[in-house]
Scaffold this active site. Structure first.
Site, mmCIF file in Angstrom:
data_model
loop_
_atom_site.group_PDB
_atom_site.id
_atom_site.type_symbol
_atom_site.label_atom_id
_atom_site.label_comp_id
_atom_site.label_asym_id
_atom_site.label_seq_id
_atom_site.Cartn_x
_atom_site.Cartn_y
_atom_site.Cartn_z
ATOM 1 N N ARG A 54 11.911 1.708 2.318
ATOM 2 C CA ARG A 54 11.403 1.000 3.491
ATOM 3 C C ARG A 54 12.425 -0.092 3.811
ATOM 4 O O ARG A 54 12.933 -0.751 2.911
ATOM 5 C CB ARG A 54 10.045 0.374 3.206
ATOM 6 C CG ARG A 54 9.597 -0.553 4.324
ATOM 7 C CD ARG A 54 8.128 -0.811 4.316
ATOM 8 N NE ARG A 54 7.383 0.364 4.744
ATOM 9 C CZ ARG A 54 6.088 0.348 5.001
ATOM 10 N NH1 ARG A 54 5.402 -0.754 4.847
ATOM 11 N NH2 ARG A 54 5.473 1.442 5.393
ATOM 12 N N HIS A 106 8.047 6.256 10.920
ATOM 13 C CA HIS A 106 7.318 6.274 9.649
ATOM 14 C C HIS A 106 6.809 7.704 9.455
ATOM 15 O O HIS A 106 5.610 7.971 9.547
ATOM 16 C CB HIS A 106 6.167 5.267 9.729
ATOM 17 C CG HIS A 106 5.547 4.919 8.408
ATOM 18 N ND1 HIS A 106 5.869 5.562 7.226
ATOM 19 C CD2 HIS A 106 4.621 3.982 8.086
ATOM 20 C CE1 HIS A 106 5.160 5.037 6.247
ATOM 21 N NE2 HIS A 106 4.401 4.075 6.735
ATOM 22 N N ARG A 111 0.803 -1.211 0.000
ATOM 23 C CA ARG A 111 0.000 0.000 0.000
ATOM 24 C C ARG A 111 0.844 1.272 0.000
ATOM 25 O O ARG A 111 0.624 2.173 -0.802
ATOM 26 C CB ARG A 111 -0.899 0.003 1.227
ATOM 27 C CG ARG A 111 -1.963 1.058 1.234
ATOM 28 C CD ARG A 111 -2.642 1.059 2.586
ATOM 29 N NE ARG A 111 -2.482 -0.227 3.237
ATOM 30 C CZ ARG A 111 -3.392 -1.174 3.244
ATOM 31 N NH1 ARG A 111 -4.520 -0.963 2.656
ATOM 32 N NH2 ARG A 111 -3.168 -2.306 3.849
ATOM 33 N N THR A 112 1.813 1.319 0.881
ATOM 34 C CA THR A 112 2.665 2.504 0.967
ATOM 35 C C THR A 112 3.438 2.681 -0.344
ATOM 36 O O THR A 112 3.566 3.769 -0.878
ATOM 37 C CB THR A 112 3.638 2.396 2.160
ATOM 38 O OG1 THR A 112 2.870 2.192 3.342
ATOM 39 C CG2 THR A 112 4.462 3.656 2.328
ATOM 40 N N LYS A 124 24.512 -10.885 -1.625
ATOM 41 C CA LYS A 124 25.929 -11.165 -1.921
ATOM 42 C C LYS A 124 26.847 -10.488 -0.920
ATOM 43 O O LYS A 124 28.061 -10.558 -1.019
ATOM 44 C CB LYS A 124 26.285 -10.674 -3.331
ATOM 45 C CG LYS A 124 25.447 -11.307 -4.424
ATOM 46 C CD LYS A 124 25.863 -10.756 -5.784
ATOM 47 C CE LYS A 124 24.883 -11.206 -6.863
ATOM 48 N NZ LYS A 124 24.989 -10.372 -8.059
HETATM 49 C C1 NCD Z 1 1.896 0.958 8.860
HETATM 50 C C2 NCD Z 1 3.356 0.598 8.812
HETATM 51 O O1 NCD Z 1 3.816 0.053 7.822
HETATM 52 O O2 NCD Z 1 4.036 0.906 9.787
HETATM 53 N N1 NCD Z 1 1.240 0.765 7.635
HETATM 54 C C3 NCD Z 1 1.442 1.507 6.528
HETATM 55 O O3 NCD Z 1 2.338 2.333 6.437
HETATM 56 N N2 NCD Z 1 0.585 1.322 5.523
HETATM 57 C C4 NCD Z 1 1.198 0.313 9.988
HETATM 58 C C5 NCD Z 1 1.218 -1.176 10.110
HETATM 59 O O4 NCD Z 1 1.906 -1.895 9.377
HETATM 60 O O5 NCD Z 1 0.517 -1.670 11.004
#
Ligand code: NCD
Length: 254
Positions: free
Chosen positions: A54, A82, A3-4, A33
């Site tokens: 991420r 985040h 999603r992100t 590696k």
């Molecule tokens: C959050 C995350 O990744 O920290 N979700 C997100 O950014 N879509 C919250 C979660 O994973 O619970």
């Protein structure tokens, strides 16, 4: 999460930019590696104008930012932070309530591993007269470093296990998922899971002008029946992520 990632990609596409990317870099890339994160970032930053990253480790984005030749956006570093989620959370509060100063917010759930809660707490110190109620199972309470920062910045907060009391006075109920993937054992996870659920009984005690936020995905901690209540703002919140990320990318590149 997917999603992100999609929300960042959609944001860049809508701005007229393009994206290159890789999923699960830890398993498929040169990392396997033995290449260091620093080297990977040095290479990648030669191929693009902006890096959105991420990572599973706390502090990884910080390390990347020190060696990258382009801006690095932290899209989540393990149980650390985040920040773009926190920005869209703030934007959602402003949009829904018309203010951020003076709010009472109840943050509920996994406050130890839930990185969105850490970033949101830090960012709320920029506003006046905010009060935070931290409601968490005993083994996933809000970290001491977050509390220390709030004390330093004079933000009033309380820790408790009484979700109803906090929900009653709240302008914002910020529910979070128990971060199953971060627990050392199933036993520890079980101790934390299923304790707090937002359902009709919680809505009953909440103010009519309050809102429920959640960074999503949810995993049972909000009853789907809540979705029909106009105070359920989490899908609008997710939509705001796109706009906020467009603004952030535009700012980084201008
Ligand atoms: C959050 C995350 O990744 O920290 N979700 C997100 O950014 N879509 C919250 C979660 O994973 O619970």
């Amino acid at each position: 999460s997917t999603r992100t990632r999609l929300s960042f990609e959609a944001a860049m596409n809508r701005l007229g930019g393009r994206v290159i990317g890789t999923e699960n870099a830890a398993q498929f890339s040169s990392a396997i590696k033995g290449e260091t994160l620093e080297d990977t970032i040095r290479i990648v930053s030669g191929y693009c104008d902006l890096i959105v990253m991420r990572h599973t480790e706390i502090g990884a984005a910080q390390i990347a930012a020190t060696v990258a030749a382009v801006p690095v956006i932290n899209a989540g570093d393990g149980a650390g932070e985040h920040p773009t989620q926190a920005l869209l959370d703030l934007y959602s509060i402003q949009k829904e309530l018309g203010r951020i100063d003076g709010i009472r917010i109840a943050m509920i759930g996994d406050l130890a591993y839930g990185r969105t809660v850490h970033s949101l707490s830090y960012m709320l110190t920029n506003f006046k007269n905010v009060h935070i109620d931290f409601i968490a199972p005993d083994n996933v309470r809000i970290p001491v470093e977050v509390k220390r920062y709030l004390v330093e910045k004079n933000v009033s907060f309380e820790e408790s296990t009484d979700m109803y009391a906090a929900a009653r006075g709240a302008d914002v109920v910020y529910q979070t998922r128990i971060q199953k993937e971060r627990f050392k054992s199933m036993e520890e996870y079980e101790k934390a899971s299923g304790k707090y659920t937002i359902d009709a009984r919680v809505l009953e005690v909440m103010r009519e002008d309050a809102i429920v936020l959640h960074p999503l995905p949810r995993a049972g901690e909000i009853d789907p029946a809540v979705d029909r209540d106009r105070r359920a703002a989490y899908f609008r919140q997710a939509q705001n992520g796109l706009y906020m990320r467009m603004a952030l990318i535009a700012k980084c590149l201008s």
